[in-house]
Design an enzyme around this catalytic site. Structure first.
Site, PDB file in Angstrom:
ATOM      1  N   LYS A 187      26.220  68.983  26.669  1.00 38.07           N
ATOM      2  CA  LYS A 187      26.781  70.273  27.103  1.00 38.07           C
ATOM      3  C   LYS A 187      26.564  70.337  28.614  1.00 38.07           C
ATOM      4  O   LYS A 187      25.505  70.699  29.093  1.00 38.07           O
ATOM      5  CB  LYS A 187      26.063  71.428  26.395  1.00 38.07           C
ATOM      6  CG  LYS A 187      26.895  72.654  26.210  1.00 38.07           C
ATOM      7  CD  LYS A 187      26.994  73.652  27.282  1.00 38.07           C
ATOM      8  CE  LYS A 187      25.975  74.051  28.219  1.00 38.07           C
ATOM      9  NZ  LYS A 187      26.575  74.474  29.527  1.00 38.07           N
ATOM     10  N   CYS A 194      17.546  69.144  43.283  1.00 37.73           N
ATOM     11  CA  CYS A 194      16.202  69.496  42.804  1.00 37.73           C
ATOM     12  C   CYS A 194      15.139  68.764  43.606  1.00 37.73           C
ATOM     13  O   CYS A 194      13.964  69.091  43.521  1.00 37.73           O
ATOM     14  CB  CYS A 194      16.072  69.156  41.337  1.00 37.73           C
ATOM     15  SG  CYS A 194      16.318  67.421  41.042  1.00 37.73           S
TER      16      CYS A 194
HETATM   17  P1  NAD Z   1      20.832  76.718  34.951  1.00 42.55           P
HETATM   18  O1  NAD Z   1      19.466  76.822  34.384  1.00 42.55           O
HETATM   19  O2  NAD Z   1      21.554  77.958  35.314  1.00 42.55           O
HETATM   20  O3  NAD Z   1      21.800  75.949  33.911  1.00 42.55           O
HETATM   21  C1  NAD Z   1      21.441  74.718  33.341  1.00 42.55           C
HETATM   22  C2  NAD Z   1      22.130  74.595  31.982  1.00 42.55           C
HETATM   23  O4  NAD Z   1      21.660  75.634  31.131  1.00 42.55           O
HETATM   24  C3  NAD Z   1      23.649  74.727  32.060  1.00 42.55           C
HETATM   25  O5  NAD Z   1      24.235  73.792  31.183  1.00 42.55           O
HETATM   26  C4  NAD Z   1      23.884  76.169  31.604  1.00 42.55           C
HETATM   27  O6  NAD Z   1      25.125  76.336  30.963  1.00 42.55           O
HETATM   28  C5  NAD Z   1      22.757  76.402  30.632  1.00 42.55           C
HETATM   29  N1  NAD Z   1      22.328  77.819  30.599  1.00 42.55           N
HETATM   30  C6  NAD Z   1      22.412  78.720  31.609  1.00 42.55           C
HETATM   31  N2  NAD Z   1      21.920  79.915  31.205  1.00 42.55           N
HETATM   32  C7  NAD Z   1      21.508  79.752  29.935  1.00 42.55           C
HETATM   33  C8  NAD Z   1      20.905  80.627  28.974  1.00 42.55           C
HETATM   34  N3  NAD Z   1      20.621  81.903  29.262  1.00 42.55           N
HETATM   35  N4  NAD Z   1      20.618  80.135  27.762  1.00 42.55           N
HETATM   36  C9  NAD Z   1      20.895  78.845  27.456  1.00 42.55           C
HETATM   37  N5  NAD Z   1      21.468  77.973  28.318  1.00 42.55           N
HETATM   38  C10 NAD Z   1      21.765  78.418  29.545  1.00 42.55           C
HETATM   39  O7  NAD Z   1      20.740  75.728  36.191  1.00 42.55           O
HETATM   40  P2  NAD Z   1      21.864  75.368  37.252  1.00 42.55           P
HETATM   41  O8  NAD Z   1      22.061  76.538  38.141  1.00 42.55           O
HETATM   42  O9  NAD Z   1      23.048  74.769  36.578  1.00 42.55           O
HETATM   43  O10 NAD Z   1      21.155  74.174  38.050  1.00 42.55           O
HETATM   44  C11 NAD Z   1      20.269  74.385  39.113  1.00 42.55           C
HETATM   45  C12 NAD Z   1      18.834  74.348  38.651  1.00 42.55           C
HETATM   46  O11 NAD Z   1      18.560  73.091  38.029  1.00 42.55           O
HETATM   47  C13 NAD Z   1      17.843  74.451  39.798  1.00 42.55           C
HETATM   48  O12 NAD Z   1      16.795  75.279  39.402  1.00 42.55           O
HETATM   49  C14 NAD Z   1      17.367  73.020  39.983  1.00 42.55           C
HETATM   50  O13 NAD Z   1      16.091  72.887  40.554  1.00 42.55           O
HETATM   51  C15 NAD Z   1      17.369  72.549  38.575  1.00 42.55           C
HETATM   52  N6  NAD Z   1      17.408  71.094  38.518  1.00 42.55           N
HETATM   53  C16 NAD Z   1      16.250  70.453  38.211  1.00 42.55           C
HETATM   54  C17 NAD Z   1      16.217  69.072  38.166  1.00 42.55           C
HETATM   55  C18 NAD Z   1      14.956  68.362  37.835  1.00 42.55           C
HETATM   56  O14 NAD Z   1      15.001  67.157  37.683  1.00 42.55           O
HETATM   57  N7  NAD Z   1      13.822  69.032  37.701  1.00 42.55           N
HETATM   58  C19 NAD Z   1      17.385  68.350  38.421  1.00 42.55           C
HETATM   59  C20 NAD Z   1      18.553  69.037  38.724  1.00 42.55           C
HETATM   60  C21 NAD Z   1      18.542  70.416  38.767  1.00 42.55           C
END
Ligand code: NAD
Length: 499
Positions: free
Chosen positions: A176, A284
């Site tokens: 997803k 990230c």
């Molecule tokens: P996000 O948490 O908004 O979304 C990530 C995923 O979760 C998406 O597929 C989204 O559809 C889903 N999602 C969003 N809200 C949800 C909910 N309420 N319930 C269930 N699923 C939900 O993150 P983003 O904005 O897409 O990405 C940026 C974030 O990801 C930043 O915080 C970044 O640091 C983090 N990130 C971390 C790493 C790592 O390796 N630690 C790598 C890349 C990105």
């Protein structure tokens, strides 16, 4: 008016042909225009995907290792030959500049190459005559159907941290992707089919919380690999494990770069600019907090702001250094942090709020921004901003800098800049962070090591890819075996002991 593309699920080797009740808008962040409508999966679409994947996995787990590896090699060749196509889709929906998008695909390919070595990685062990006439051996078997839920910022690379190993090990996957940039993974699904992967082993479902929640509770899902923000990562870990699933949930970050007085300040300034503003800070592993051990701060800030003045912000297809942010909402959120930094008393050295851009006025722009005199209580320091905002915190000693880093809630990546090997060695031992760079600003481990942070940057104990990835996507069995010979038999109710 330009065409708006319909983007749908890819299940069982083909695009889904049903009607979706709900869709999401996909933008080109450089123009601010809607370019696609992505279907949001309902509970019944997820259930269908799990059924299809479960059936496909029953066969795939029994395909010989040789056959699985042939498919992986073919997939590697296709992705490598057509990586520009993936990169263009990334730039069109995420906004990052083309060269950066290409770099992301190349880093993802490293994991495919690692997974091509699965015959060696899956080898078990064998002890002949562990007891008299008894042999003991171990093996690792696939889990079943594995779900991958990925963020917007690396629409190709982050899914590639997981699925090559999951598939090589004999699992089926359901991905997803982020609803903000859903197209690259669909193209990857087409590449798998072309590579000869049986239909149903690699499936893509699009959507939001409805899709994610169903994956979390569906009894047919064995594991969840999640990457995203910390509040959602924590939720995924709690709900997924409560439902009996194996979960690795990678969360947010605030990556510090510690610059010691003996560092090469030109190297440090280059690194701060590259790691702070590359991909508009939406990485990230981006550096967002620069900890300058005095007396270097003034000189370092001058070097950094000089370099920032030559950065070109604009459309990622037009040779810019830095593209737009992913959505208008996210751009406004990052800009509000800049406002907060000013309000809270930090010194705004470079203000990116009204940038000159090479691109449409409606794009989601924010230029590179630099703050000085940031203190640990300010929201620009405590929070993950996820945009092109670099904060300088001045400290008096290595110990003060280390204590600051270790107090932060995040522990994803960090870097130290110094010419003192002893200080670097101390830092790698003492810092409470999962990935450390020594004169390297974005220390993303190569594929045969594992990627993951500490503290609120990762929930679960398994990092991504490398041997930890192989461990995550398999489970162990140990066999104790005896073949009949004339000495067998006899009754003995005692606990088995090796003789
Ligand atoms: P996000 O948490 O908004 O979304 C990530 C995923 O979760 C998406 O597929 C989204 O559809 C889903 N999602 C969003 N809200 C949800 C909910 N309420 N319930 C269930 N699923 C939900 O993150 P983003 O904005 O897409 O990405 C940026 C974030 O990801 C930043 O915080 C970044 O640091 C983090 N990130 C971390 C790493 C790592 O390796 N630690 C790598 C890349 C990105």
């Amino acid at each position: 008016m330009s065409e708006i593309r319909a983007i749908s699920h890819h299940i069982g080797g083909e695009y889904w042909s049903g009607q979706s009740d709900r869709t999401g808008d996909v933008y080109n962040p450089a123009t601010g225009k809607i370019t696609g409508k992505v279907d949001f999966a309902s509970v019944s679409v997820i259930d269908h995907a799990v059924d299809v994947a479960t059936r496909a996995q029953q066969e795939w787990r029994n395909a010989s290792i040789a056959k699985r590896v042939q498919v992986l090699f073919a997939f590697r060749e296709i992705v490598n030959a057509r990586k520009e196509e993936i990169a263009k889709l990334i730039t069109a929906e995420h906004g990052k500049v083309l060269s950066d998008a290409l770099g992301e695909v190349t880093r993802g390919l490293e994991v495919v190459e690692f997974a091509c070595g699965i015959p060696h990685l899956l080898k078990g062990s064998y002890s002949e005559s562990a007891s008299t006439s008894i042999d003991v051996y171990s093996m690792r078997q696939p889990l079943g159907v594995c779900a991958i839920i990925s963020p917007f910022n690396f629409p190709a690379m982050v899914p590639m941290w997981f699925f090559p190993i999951a598939i090589a090990a004999g699992n089926a996957v359901i991905i997803k992707p982020s609803e903000k940039d859903p197209s690259p993974v669909n193209l990857i699904a087409e590449f798998w089919k072309e590579a000869g992967l049986p239909d149903g082993v690699f499936n893509v479902v699009h959507g939001d919380k409805v899709a994610v929640d169903r994956l979390l509770e569906h009894p047919g899902i064995a594991s969840i690999s999640f990457v995203g923000s910390t509040p959602i990562a924590r939720y995924i870990y709690e709900v997924g494990t409560k439902n009996g699933k194996r979960v690795q949930a990678l969360g947010g970050a605030k990556n510090h770069m510690l610059v010691l007085p003996d560092a090469d300040l030109d190297l440090a300034a280059d690194a701060a600019v590259n790691a702070g503003f590359g991909s508009a800070g939406e990485r990230c592993m981006a550096i967002s907090a620069l900890v300058a051990v005095e007396p270097v701060a003034d000189a370092l800030i001058e070097k950094i702001s000089n370099r920032m003045s030559s950065l070109k912000t604009g459309d990622g297809t037009q040779g810019s250094d830095m593209g737009p942010l992913v959505t208008a909402v996210h751009r406004d959120k990052v800009a509000s942090y800049v406002d907060a930094g000013v309000r809270e008393g930090a010194t705004l050295v470079v203000d990116g709020r009204n940038p000159d851009v090479n691109g449409a006025a409606e794009g989601f722009w924010l230029g590179p921004t630099l703050f000085d005199h940031v203190t640990p209580d300010m929201s620009i320091y405590t929070d993950e901003i996820f945009g092109p905002v670099l904060s300088v915190i001045r400290v008096q000693s290595y110990d003060d800098g280390l204590a600051l880093i270790n107090r932060h809630q995040y522990g994803n990546g960090t870097a130290i800049f110094t010419n003192d090997g002893g200080a670097a060695r101390r830092f790698q031992n003492e810092v409470q962070v999962g990935m450390i760079g020594i004169n390297v600003p974005i220390p993303v481990p190569t594929a045969y090591y594992s990627f993951g942070g500490w503290k609120n940057s990762l929930f679960g104990d398994t990092h991504a890819h490398g041997t930890e990835g192989v461990h995550f996507f398999t489970r162990g069995k140990v066999v104790t075996s005896r073949w009949l010979d004339p000495s067998h038999g006899g009754i003995n109710l005692g606990f088995p002991q090796n003789r």
